[in-house]
Write an enzyme that holds these catalytic residues in place. Sequence first.
Site, mmCIF file in Angstrom:
data_model
loop_
_atom_site.group_PDB
_atom_site.id
_atom_site.type_symbol
_atom_site.label_atom_id
_atom_site.label_comp_id
_atom_site.label_asym_id
_atom_site.label_seq_id
_atom_site.Cartn_x
_atom_site.Cartn_y
_atom_site.Cartn_z
ATOM 1 N N GLU A 228 -78.018 -22.570 -28.868
ATOM 2 C CA GLU A 228 -78.013 -23.974 -29.253
ATOM 3 C C GLU A 228 -76.628 -24.437 -29.698
ATOM 4 O O GLU A 228 -76.174 -25.513 -29.319
ATOM 5 C CB GLU A 228 -79.030 -24.180 -30.386
ATOM 6 C CG GLU A 228 -79.085 -25.578 -30.964
ATOM 7 C CD GLU A 228 -79.689 -26.594 -30.011
ATOM 8 O OE1 GLU A 228 -80.172 -26.191 -28.938
ATOM 9 O OE2 GLU A 228 -79.654 -27.791 -30.336
ATOM 10 N N ASP A 229 -75.944 -23.634 -30.499
ATOM 11 C CA ASP A 229 -74.748 -24.122 -31.194
ATOM 12 C C ASP A 229 -73.426 -23.527 -30.718
ATOM 13 O O ASP A 229 -72.375 -23.894 -31.230
ATOM 14 C CB ASP A 229 -74.874 -23.835 -32.710
ATOM 15 C CG ASP A 229 -76.002 -24.642 -33.337
ATOM 16 O OD1 ASP A 229 -76.366 -25.680 -32.760
ATOM 17 O OD2 ASP A 229 -76.510 -24.229 -34.385
#
Length: 709
Positions: A76-77
């Site tokens: 996700e990051d």
Amino acid sequence: MIDVEDLVSLVRNYNPNTDADFIRRAYAFGMEMHDGQFRRSGEPYFTHPVAVAAILTEQRLDDASIVTALLHDTVEDTRASYKQVEELFGHDVAELVDGVTKLTNLQLSSSETKQAENFRKLFIAMSKDMRVILVKLADRLHNMRTIKAMRAEKQIQKARETMDIFAPLAGRMGMQWMREELEDLSFRVINPDARNSIMRRFVTLQRETGDVVHKITNDIRSELDNASIRASVYGRAKKPYSIWRKMEEKKISFSRLCDIYGFRIIVENEQDCYKVLGLVHQRWKTVPGRFKDYISQPKSNGYRSIHTTISGRDSRRVEIQIRTQEMHDVAESGVAAHWSYRDGERSQNPFAVAPAKWLSDITERFKNADDHGEFLEHVKLEMYTDKVFTFTPKGEVISLPRGATPLDFAYAIHTRIGNSCVGAKVDGMRVPLWTRLRNGQSVIIINAEGQKPQSSWLGLVATGKAKAAIRKSLREEDRERFMRLGRELVRVAFDHIDKKATDKALETAAKQLSLGSADDLLSRVGSADLNASDVLHALYPELMRNRDEIEPQRAIISPDKKQKHKRAECCQPVPGERIVGITYEGQGVIAHAIDCSVLSAFADEGHRWVDLHWHAGPHAAEYVVSLDVTIANDAGILGRICTLIGEHNANISDLTFPERKEDFYRVMIDVELRDREHLHAVMLALEADSNVARIKRHRESARAPQDGV
Ligand code: MN
């Protein structure tokens, strides 16, 4: 930050066979990916995944769960991709990380509490593997533990979400300690004043009565020692939030609240549970109505324990729970008990039966599986697999059965929204109405004024609500169409006897026929439940009787002048067509068209055949011919057909609808005609109408006349 070797040894404590290198590689990869990122507190971001992994070691979880925790924010990051995680750490870990990412991305934007249960179900439904939820809960727990670094409004939002969704979710998973901690952390943020006042009361209470927990613990211990029972005793004040909730529920003040202290006695076997119960009840006064035996009758989530409440020192009420270590493990870690290790082995806790039925299924498979190592890989969530959870644009969750379409979604919101639905967008894309919805999708319904449910929709919907609403609307629409047709039929019938079908006349006829209203009468005529001539009979019985009795003209000429003749109903011959007669004993002669298929039945009975001719002069328009007409489903056309027939000086004596389709319907029109030329003229005129798809003369060939026709 916990360094990698510390983490490995935390795992090794409970699982000596851990793949330390697997954990080391994940640790290094996560650290590299998150390099340069920081939390709001200023710490390096990677401290968070490591802390989440550490929480999972407290639950003694397997290597895949620990590695997932370390990687849970990478896809996700960071620049890491699903493919990369899959190549480096295998398919299972990639799927687990993907599952956690999906849960993180769900927008829990609805503030409505009634939606919370649906969110929890959505979480469970979206997690193909239970460990996804365990990692997600640990993630939330660490975020709540470090929430002070966040902006104030963000704190409130996260705390509410935790209170509504995650704490009950932990409870449903059977993880009581996690539930209590999440609740307490949220309570601190949401209502710090209430929490502080409860904490202050504890301090006051302690000053007044001394350390009650310590005293009661010693009392219990000495009883156990006297009876030589080996057991551990734990006592504690209940958590501020659970005290607050009781105060709210029972509307009582802190000083009147009884259950402030709770004690737990952990013994070695089930027999000892009951021995201890006996000791406690001998020594202290019991509070009536508070005894519960969850050992002989476990809760459905596998919870086993004995509960009793006694009046302790200063007649203060104290709740006591008595259970074995195995029972305790299930009570505290719930679902996680299945995944946890004890003494280096995956635990096989006989009491671990988690929240719902699926776990008993899993346990069945567990028993049958030869290789317990494969157990985790095969555990799939079976809860809520018959449901999908979708979102409205406002973030409300709509729960639907599996296989539901945007139409079901529309009807679930409101019947009006369903009825006027013309299209749908799913996750921002236009989709056909037959699209099957999936978990977590957000749906926008496109509506249009004037849209009406189609009968084909019945095949697209999965919910009873949608089906019922569509059927109702179709029925209403049918009724309107029947009424329009009925009005035409009645008008034609009235014209025939030079009367007007006024509203007044129709109301009167309806009353005569015991029908509710003129509309009712019209829709019955339209749907062929009632003949237009019945309406006339009801209004003008005298007039109709006279018409019925008019003597038919002698139109057919035969060798025997006294013989009675009748036209055959099967072939409906008209003047100008060649006819032949068949004699019936006592009934006279039936005139058939020469090409009528019925005649072949009489091939061997030459004596019954009679030679017939039509009267040579002009005939009255009184020969009924049934026309089988297929027309477009447009109410206007029926009026035009009636008018066309009227313009040709022919009358319609009956009209029925043998078949109705969505786009076309068949209508059987009985027309009174003079002769063959008249018939051809009428058929030609009808055929010329563009909405008439097909027209033919209706002839019954299959049915041979037996007695009379
Ligand atoms: Mn996280």
